[in-house]
Design an enzyme around this catalytic site. Structure first.
Site, PDB file in Angstrom:
ATOM      1  N   GLY A  23       0.819  -1.218   0.000  1.00  0.00           N
ATOM      2  CA  GLY A  23       0.000   0.000   0.000  1.00  0.00           C
ATOM      3  C   GLY A  23       0.846   1.258   0.000  1.00  0.00           C
ATOM      4  O   GLY A  23       2.086   1.202  -0.039  1.00  0.00           O
ATOM      5  N   ASP A  49      -2.948 -12.425   4.563  1.00  0.00           N
ATOM      6  CA  ASP A  49      -4.265 -11.793   4.713  1.00  0.00           C
ATOM      7  C   ASP A  49      -4.508 -11.639   6.211  1.00  0.00           C
ATOM      8  O   ASP A  49      -4.632 -12.637   6.930  1.00  0.00           O
ATOM      9  CB  ASP A  49      -5.326 -12.697   4.061  1.00  0.00           C
ATOM     10  CG  ASP A  49      -6.728 -12.109   4.171  1.00  0.00           C
ATOM     11  OD1 ASP A  49      -6.962 -11.241   5.034  1.00  0.00           O
ATOM     12  OD2 ASP A  49      -7.594 -12.533   3.388  1.00  0.00           O
ATOM     13  N   ILE A  50      -4.565 -10.407   6.684  1.00  0.00           N
ATOM     14  CA  ILE A  50      -4.637 -10.195   8.143  1.00  0.00           C
ATOM     15  C   ILE A  50      -5.975 -10.626   8.737  1.00  0.00           C
ATOM     16  O   ILE A  50      -6.108 -10.699   9.952  1.00  0.00           O
ATOM     17  CB  ILE A  50      -4.318  -8.727   8.547  1.00  0.00           C
ATOM     18  CG1 ILE A  50      -5.329  -7.750   7.940  1.00  0.00           C
ATOM     19  CG2 ILE A  50      -2.881  -8.365   8.188  1.00  0.00           C
ATOM     20  CD1 ILE A  50      -5.244  -6.343   8.545  1.00  0.00           C
ATOM     21  N   THR A  75      -9.407   0.678   2.672  1.00  0.00           N
ATOM     22  CA  THR A  75      -9.373   2.145   2.671  1.00  0.00           C
ATOM     23  C   THR A  75     -10.335   2.779   1.653  1.00  0.00           C
ATOM     24  O   THR A  75     -10.288   3.998   1.463  1.00  0.00           O
ATOM     25  CB  THR A  75      -7.945   2.656   2.394  1.00  0.00           C
ATOM     26  OG1 THR A  75      -7.507   2.117   1.149  1.00  0.00           O
ATOM     27  CG2 THR A  75      -6.993   2.263   3.497  1.00  0.00           C
ATOM     28  N   THR A 114      -7.280   6.669  11.592  1.00  0.00           N
ATOM     29  CA  THR A 114      -7.632   7.747  10.677  1.00  0.00           C
ATOM     30  C   THR A 114      -8.347   8.912  11.356  1.00  0.00           C
ATOM     31  O   THR A 114      -9.047   8.723  12.361  1.00  0.00           O
ATOM     32  CB  THR A 114      -8.558   7.193   9.569  1.00  0.00           C
ATOM     33  OG1 THR A 114      -9.076   8.267   8.785  1.00  0.00           O
ATOM     34  CG2 THR A 114      -9.736   6.432  10.149  1.00  0.00           C
ATOM     35  N   ASP A 115      -8.212  10.082  10.768  1.00  0.00           N
ATOM     36  CA  ASP A 115      -8.978  11.256  11.200  1.00  0.00           C
ATOM     37  C   ASP A 115     -10.476  11.048  10.989  1.00  0.00           C
ATOM     38  O   ASP A 115     -11.285  11.736  11.606  1.00  0.00           O
ATOM     39  CB  ASP A 115      -8.498  12.508  10.449  1.00  0.00           C
ATOM     40  CG  ASP A 115      -8.522  12.367   8.937  1.00  0.00           C
ATOM     41  OD1 ASP A 115      -8.522  11.224   8.433  1.00  0.00           O
ATOM     42  OD2 ASP A 115      -8.529  13.401   8.244  1.00  0.00           O
ATOM     43  N   TYR A 138     -16.576   3.390   6.909  1.00  0.00           N
ATOM     44  CA  TYR A 138     -15.112   3.273   7.032  1.00  0.00           C
ATOM     45  C   TYR A 138     -14.655   3.741   8.409  1.00  0.00           C
ATOM     46  O   TYR A 138     -13.893   3.062   9.093  1.00  0.00           O
ATOM     47  CB  TYR A 138     -14.450   4.103   5.927  1.00  0.00           C
ATOM     48  CG  TYR A 138     -12.958   4.310   6.082  1.00  0.00           C
ATOM     49  CD1 TYR A 138     -12.065   3.269   5.861  1.00  0.00           C
ATOM     50  CD2 TYR A 138     -12.449   5.563   6.446  1.00  0.00           C
ATOM     51  CE1 TYR A 138     -10.696   3.472   5.999  1.00  0.00           C
ATOM     52  CE2 TYR A 138     -11.084   5.772   6.579  1.00  0.00           C
ATOM     53  CZ  TYR A 138     -10.207   4.718   6.353  1.00  0.00           C
ATOM     54  OH  TYR A 138      -8.856   4.923   6.494  1.00  0.00           O
ATOM     55  N   LYS A 142     -12.776   1.595  11.379  1.00  0.00           N
ATOM     56  CA  LYS A 142     -11.446   1.987  11.894  1.00  0.00           C
ATOM     57  C   LYS A 142     -11.508   2.245  13.400  1.00  0.00           C
ATOM     58  O   LYS A 142     -10.571   1.905  14.132  1.00  0.00           O
ATOM     59  CB  LYS A 142     -10.914   3.216  11.146  1.00  0.00           C
ATOM     60  CG  LYS A 142     -10.592   2.994   9.674  1.00  0.00           C
ATOM     61  CD  LYS A 142      -9.439   2.009   9.448  1.00  0.00           C
ATOM     62  CE  LYS A 142      -8.099   2.555   9.895  1.00  0.00           C
ATOM     63  NZ  LYS A 142      -6.991   1.597   9.556  1.00  0.00           N
ATOM     64  N   TRP A 163      -5.503  12.150   5.232  1.00  0.00           N
ATOM     65  CA  TRP A 163      -5.280  12.676   3.881  1.00  0.00           C
ATOM     66  C   TRP A 163      -3.912  12.214   3.318  1.00  0.00           C
ATOM     67  O   TRP A 163      -3.077  13.020   2.898  1.00  0.00           O
ATOM     68  CB  TRP A 163      -5.371  14.197   3.877  1.00  0.00           C
ATOM     69  CG  TRP A 163      -6.745  14.735   4.202  1.00  0.00           C
ATOM     70  CD1 TRP A 163      -7.721  14.146   4.961  1.00  0.00           C
ATOM     71  CD2 TRP A 163      -7.287  15.991   3.771  1.00  0.00           C
ATOM     72  NE1 TRP A 163      -8.819  14.951   5.027  1.00  0.00           N
ATOM     73  CE2 TRP A 163      -8.585  16.086   4.316  1.00  0.00           C
ATOM     74  CE3 TRP A 163      -6.794  17.036   2.996  1.00  0.00           C
ATOM     75  CZ2 TRP A 163      -9.395  17.202   4.086  1.00  0.00           C
ATOM     76  CZ3 TRP A 163      -7.599  18.142   2.788  1.00  0.00           C
ATOM     77  CH2 TRP A 163      -8.883  18.224   3.316  1.00  0.00           C
TER      78      TRP A 163
HETATM   79  N1  LIG Z   1      -5.329   6.923   2.555  1.00  0.00           N
HETATM   80  C1  LIG Z   1      -5.652   7.872   3.436  1.00  0.00           C
HETATM   81  O1  LIG Z   1      -5.982   9.020   3.065  1.00  0.00           O
HETATM   82  C2  LIG Z   1      -5.621   7.580   4.902  1.00  0.00           C
HETATM   83  C3  LIG Z   1      -5.998   8.589   5.785  1.00  0.00           C
HETATM   84  C4  LIG Z   1      -5.959   8.336   7.152  1.00  0.00           C
HETATM   85  C5  LIG Z   1      -5.546   7.099   7.615  1.00  0.00           C
HETATM   86  N2  LIG Z   1      -5.206   6.125   6.737  1.00  0.00           N
HETATM   87  C6  LIG Z   1      -4.796   4.837   7.283  1.00  0.00           C
HETATM   88  O2  LIG Z   1      -3.419   4.670   7.018  1.00  0.00           O
HETATM   89  C7  LIG Z   1      -3.131   3.286   6.809  1.00  0.00           C
HETATM   90  C8  LIG Z   1      -2.411   3.102   5.488  1.00  0.00           C
HETATM   91  O3  LIG Z   1      -3.275   3.580   4.448  1.00  0.00           O
HETATM   92  P1  LIG Z   1      -2.831   3.551   2.916  1.00  0.00           P
HETATM   93  O4  LIG Z   1      -3.379   4.777   2.290  1.00  0.00           O
HETATM   94  O5  LIG Z   1      -1.380   3.229   2.802  1.00  0.00           O
HETATM   95  O6  LIG Z   1      -3.700   2.323   2.405  1.00  0.00           O
HETATM   96  P2  LIG Z   1      -3.652   1.590   0.982  1.00  0.00           P
HETATM   97  O7  LIG Z   1      -2.750   2.301   0.050  1.00  0.00           O
HETATM   98  O8  LIG Z   1      -5.079   1.356   0.600  1.00  0.00           O
HETATM   99  O9  LIG Z   1      -2.959   0.207   1.347  1.00  0.00           O
HETATM  100  C9  LIG Z   1      -3.608  -0.743   2.130  1.00  0.00           C
HETATM  101  C10 LIG Z   1      -2.974  -2.064   1.813  1.00  0.00           C
HETATM  102  O10 LIG Z   1      -3.631  -3.062   2.607  1.00  0.00           O
HETATM  103  C11 LIG Z   1      -3.817  -4.190   1.794  1.00  0.00           C
HETATM  104  N3  LIG Z   1      -4.891  -5.016   2.320  1.00  0.00           N
HETATM  105  C12 LIG Z   1      -6.220  -4.866   2.180  1.00  0.00           C
HETATM  106  N4  LIG Z   1      -6.870  -5.865   2.799  1.00  0.00           N
HETATM  107  C13 LIG Z   1      -5.919  -6.659   3.344  1.00  0.00           C
HETATM  108  C14 LIG Z   1      -5.954  -7.850   4.103  1.00  0.00           C
HETATM  109  N5  LIG Z   1      -7.124  -8.445   4.426  1.00  0.00           N
HETATM  110  N6  LIG Z   1      -4.793  -8.409   4.499  1.00  0.00           N
HETATM  111  C15 LIG Z   1      -3.613  -7.827   4.175  1.00  0.00           C
HETATM  112  N7  LIG Z   1      -3.509  -6.712   3.446  1.00  0.00           N
HETATM  113  C16 LIG Z   1      -4.654  -6.128   3.042  1.00  0.00           C
HETATM  114  C17 LIG Z   1      -4.108  -3.654   0.428  1.00  0.00           C
HETATM  115  O11 LIG Z   1      -3.845  -4.634  -0.530  1.00  0.00           O
HETATM  116  P3  LIG Z   1      -4.824  -4.783  -1.825  1.00  0.00           P
HETATM  117  O12 LIG Z   1      -4.811  -3.452  -2.496  1.00  0.00           O
HETATM  118  O13 LIG Z   1      -4.199  -5.887  -2.588  1.00  0.00           O
HETATM  119  O14 LIG Z   1      -6.168  -5.139  -1.260  1.00  0.00           O
HETATM  120  C18 LIG Z   1      -3.132  -2.488   0.353  1.00  0.00           C
HETATM  121  O15 LIG Z   1      -1.887  -2.898  -0.154  1.00  0.00           O
HETATM  122  C19 LIG Z   1      -4.472   2.572   6.922  1.00  0.00           C
HETATM  123  O16 LIG Z   1      -4.650   2.092   8.228  1.00  0.00           O
HETATM  124  C20 LIG Z   1      -5.489   3.651   6.651  1.00  0.00           C
HETATM  125  O17 LIG Z   1      -6.745   3.369   7.247  1.00  0.00           O
HETATM  126  C21 LIG Z   1      -5.215   6.345   5.397  1.00  0.00           C
END
Ligand SMILES: NC(=O)c1ccc[n+]([C@@H]2O[C@H](COP(=O)([O-])OP(=O)(O)OC[C@H]3O[C@@H](n4cnc5c(N)ncnc54)[C@H](OP(=O)(O)O)[C@@H]3O)[C@@H](O)[C@H]2O)c1
Length: 301
Positions: A23, A49-50, A75, A114-115, A138, A142, A163
């Protein structure tokens, strides 16, 4: 000096396991740990797979990490509205399985949140102790993940960010770069406030946190300052050398989405600072640094 040397040795020997390594954040963590020649095990979705609790337990028992960083998550904020059971399995069941396995093996757990756990009705930055009141599926999943991790016997940190963007995966910055190429003007909401966060800066902050080993609990870490989605879009246009006035501000009511978003989700990082951790740089400086380093990937959309 002896203590510092001891700390350095301990850090060098730390074995990191990163879930969701493919990710946005996961990729930056792996890049950073590889650059530092740290002992690390990147596990992408296909590797682990978590939501598969028995496999999670087996993996941690076999791989014996000192610390697990859970960068895996569901996400897709809008899709979660009609897929909440699946989002809950990944965002709460997964962290619960990881926390149980960490507790069993004595590993520390760093979990990301997340926020969007907040309602967004505040007028000033949310402190770590503010009560979550998510208004989207979502956000609910979370928040459930936070409770699962903090209620477990594992030594765990929950770091809320917001973000997030980076070179890997889809995100708002890449979407704006794509729209800049294909549309004369773009309408973007100007009444939702938050703090853009470059995944590379967050990754560095998370590794610093693990090295400093502050007390368990909730921490906030985002890029410094705040803006609106329209403000971020205009900054992306500036980075692309395009006219930011091509981004037109609109209200949330004019741009309906399946999932409600908080109108204001800026996070106060008091606990982060009190732990002696360096605040992440200002979001606008980070965006410039992201384009300087990863411009090709970000422009590709
Ligand atoms: N993106 C944002 O704006 C944002 C904002 C605030 C907080 N966050 C938090 O920050 C963290 C990182 O976010 P990110 O943006 O890096 O997310 P991301 O780019 O969507 O990456 C998430 C990764 O988790 C993998 N995944 C999904 N289901 C899974 C499972 N069951 N087992 C193992 N892996 C799995 C996905 O793989 P696949 O794609 O193959 O499913 C993807 O590689 C998350 O906790 C998110 O909630 C994100």
């Amino acid at each position: 000096v002896a203590a510092a040397e001891g700390e350095g040795r301990a850090a060098a020997l730390t074995r990191y396991l990163v879930t969701g390594a493919g990710g946005q954040l996961g990729a930056e963590l792996v890049r950073l740990l590889a650059d530092r020649a740290a002992d690390h095990i990147p596990l992408r979705h296909a590797d682990l797979d978590i939501t598969d609790a028995p496999r999670v337990a087996d993996a941690l028992r076999d791989l014996r990490p000192d610390v697990v960083i859970n960068a895996a998550a569901y996400t897709a904020v809008d899709a979660a509205e009609t897929d909440e059971p699946r989002a809950l399995a990944v965002n709460a069941g997964g962290p619960a399985a990881l926390a149980a396995a960490c507790a069993a093996g004595g590993a520390r757990l760093l979990h990301l949140s997340t926020d969007y756990v907040f309602a967004g009705t505040a007028l000033q930055p949310y402190p770590e102790a503010a009560s979550p009141a998510p208004n989207s599926a979502y956000g609910r999943t979370k928040a459930a993940g936070e409770r699962a991790v903090l209620g477990s016997p594992a030594r765990a940190w929950v770091v809320r960010t917001g973000w997030l963007y980076g070179a890997s995966g889809g995100n708002f910055v890449k979407t704006m770069a794509c729209l800049e190429r294909t549309q004369a003007t773009v309408s973007v909401v100007d009444d939702q406030h938050g703090s853009p966060t470059w995944a590379a800066d967050l990754a560095a902050g998370l590794v610093e946190l693990i090295e400093k080993d502050p007390p368990p609990g909730i921490y906030h870490a985002t890029g410094g300052g705040a803006t609106t989605w329209c403000g971020l879009a205009r900054a992306v246009f500036e980075e692309l050398g395009a006219d930011p006035e091509r981004v037109r501000p609109v209200g949330t009511a004019e741009a309906p989405r399946p999932a409600p978003r908080p109108a204001y989700s800026v996070l106060a990082a008091d606990r982060w600072r009190a732990a002696g951790l360096a605040p992440l740089r200002a979001w606008r400086d980070a965006l410039a640094a992201a384009f300087a380093r990863d411009g090709t990937a970000l422009r590709a959309g």
